[in-house]
Enzyme design. Sequence first.
Site, PDB file in Angstrom:
ATOM      1  N   GLU A 100     -19.833   8.423  82.857  1.00 56.39           N
ATOM      2  CA  GLU A 100     -19.715   7.708  84.194  1.00 56.39           C
ATOM      3  C   GLU A 100     -21.187   7.006  84.276  1.00 56.39           C
ATOM      4  OE1 GLU A 100     -19.150   9.811  87.764  1.00 56.39           O
ATOM      5  OE2 GLU A 100     -17.598  10.846  87.020  1.00 56.39           O
TER       6      GLU A 100
ATOM      7  N   GLU B 101     -17.732  17.527  86.807  1.00 56.37           N
ATOM      8  CA  GLU B 101     -19.215  17.820  87.279  1.00 56.37           C
ATOM      9  C   GLU B 101     -19.256  19.408  87.687  1.00 56.37           C
ATOM     10  OE1 GLU B 101     -21.061  13.389  88.220  1.00 56.37           O
ATOM     11  OE2 GLU B 101     -20.088  14.687  89.833  1.00 56.37           O
TER      12      GLU B 101
END
Length: 676
Positions: A308, A151
Amino acid sequence: MINDKLPKIWHGGDYNPEQWDSKEIWDEDVRMFKLAGIDVATLNVFSWALNQPNEDTYNFDWLDDKINRLYENGIYTCLATSTAAHPAWMAKKYPDVLRVDFYGRKRKFGSRHNSCPNSPTYRKYSEKIAETLAERYKDHPAVLIWHVSNEYGGYCYCDNCQDAFRGWLSDKYGTIEKLNKAWNTGFWGHTFYEWDEIVAPNMLSEEREDNVSDFQGISLDYRRFQSDSLLDCYKLEYNAIRKHISNTPITTNLMGTYPMLDYFKWAKEMDVVSWDNYPAIDTPVSYTAMTHDLMRGLKNGQPFMLMEQTPSQQNWQPYNSLKRPGVMRLWSYQAIGRGADTILYFQLRRSVGACEKYHGAVIEHVGHENTRVFNEVAQLGKELNGLSDTLLDARVNAKVAIVFDWENRWATELSSGPSVSLDYVNEVHKYYDALYKLNVQVDMIGVEEDLSQYDVVIAPVLYMVKEGYAAKVEAFVENGGTFLTTFFSGIVNETDIVTLGGYPGELRNVLGIWAEEIDALHPDETNQIVMKEVRGKMSGKYSCNLLFDLIHTEGAEAVAEYGSDFYKGMPVLTVNKFGKGKAWYVASSPDTEFLVDFLKTVCDEAGVEPLLAVPEGVETTERVKDGQTYLFVLNHNNEEATIELKDDQYREVLTDEQVSGNLVLKEKGVLILAKV
């Protein structure tokens, strides 16, 4: 497919066994993973401190054990490089790794997203550990894919970044004179004579909170630079892995419409796009669908990884509601229907401490499989196993595209007016949502995409028109395409300099209009879109707000007019015939009713049909593989819905039953229909 070692939709997620030191727990994890149909585990995401306790020592024994333990039980590994958070010893010895924030404050060790992308120390050691891992696991049969860092995001304003920014600008503009012209530095006495006079634009210089900037050109370039800087860090690790591994794919997880990085540019460096899907309690279902389509669009329609999602609830939003029964399965199939070839979770076992201990997991704190969440995951795992490779690499064939451009978004957000309430992403979503309601398939595309494959191209708030794009639009329309854009379009070029001669600048020719002024009112104040005559589904009056372009026609037909204020009777909706096609202009921000009727009319005129006629709250999407279509029908309602298939014959893929006529789809239910 992503890796032919596992020719199915992958099912798994983030696993952090280093947070426990109990063989009994690890053994229980493996037992329950097998019960849940987990076949891929993401390892080593935040383990840099464990892997490298000091500059000269590496310790991967723990990682060897976990990869082998899983593989011996039929579970593959998505192997991360562990560089998402630097070790404490590094911050202590080499403070250049620490970021300086927007306010000019030097960070201390802590949290994550905490490394300066232009720190020589961070770049050196992140590249080194990525290469060391690649050399160690290059031949391990368990490793299906490499996961660089995690991320990426956040900006830094330290001296290293400032110096690197000057070098980036020198490479881009060549001379200081060209930079001064591009930024219009004659304004407010900002002329630069030497590169080292340029400073990073933050709270100490050009910017204030909430994207307020005194010099948009400087701020816009700094966003490009920071996105490129973080991308360079990714590429360092990518190339370090590639020194030892030629074929295994490499990715990093993106975050949907995350504002700070230009994901179209990033996707060029990724073998497969992966992203993390975390809708809030009030996120419209159509927004999530749009984001899936955007992630698919980053690489020209290539299927992506859902890296995710939570199996139950998040922990970092204001209101962390549980996913109701059936919702996790429903949203997983929404992802698959829009291009996902993996369903992965964060996390596989719930943490016991720190800020993610209340983030949902496949294995809850109770530690056994007798939970609602585990049973839902296991059910989905069984279904995905039954699907095998049926849907792998299936594509979406859309005839309508919506343009999304991060640089245009930055420029719009940085603009010093006309309205603080103008939100680029919201305006894009309004058009997407109307098409979603109409069950029309959409591709989300960047400005580099070939337009000829589409019948309709929509570019809401195309404030920045990049070099050559207007000519690209003209060619598309001239050859028979339908182009649609809106208020506040065609205003500036790539350096945020206004295109003179009247708005919408370079788009003026294809649109057949020019805009004299732009009125901005409080969002609660409205005007009316008054149809001059019935056109398709459009008739009568609609509401509009926010911004109001005062336009004059130059060959275009005025289809609707404003209903009030001093510009009553001026055009608010126009269409211009251009070659074999047509170009529409919407001069204000309309209500939902208008957009549904308008886009239904536009699609009808272009010959674009919905996938299936379904009740409100039922989503449709379609993937195609080897000439076979797979129609996903998803009921987001809290009650049953009746689906009319008419005379068409289908095979329901999940049950392998022949179906036709009227079907009753239960609440949160899913159908995957293969036409026979």
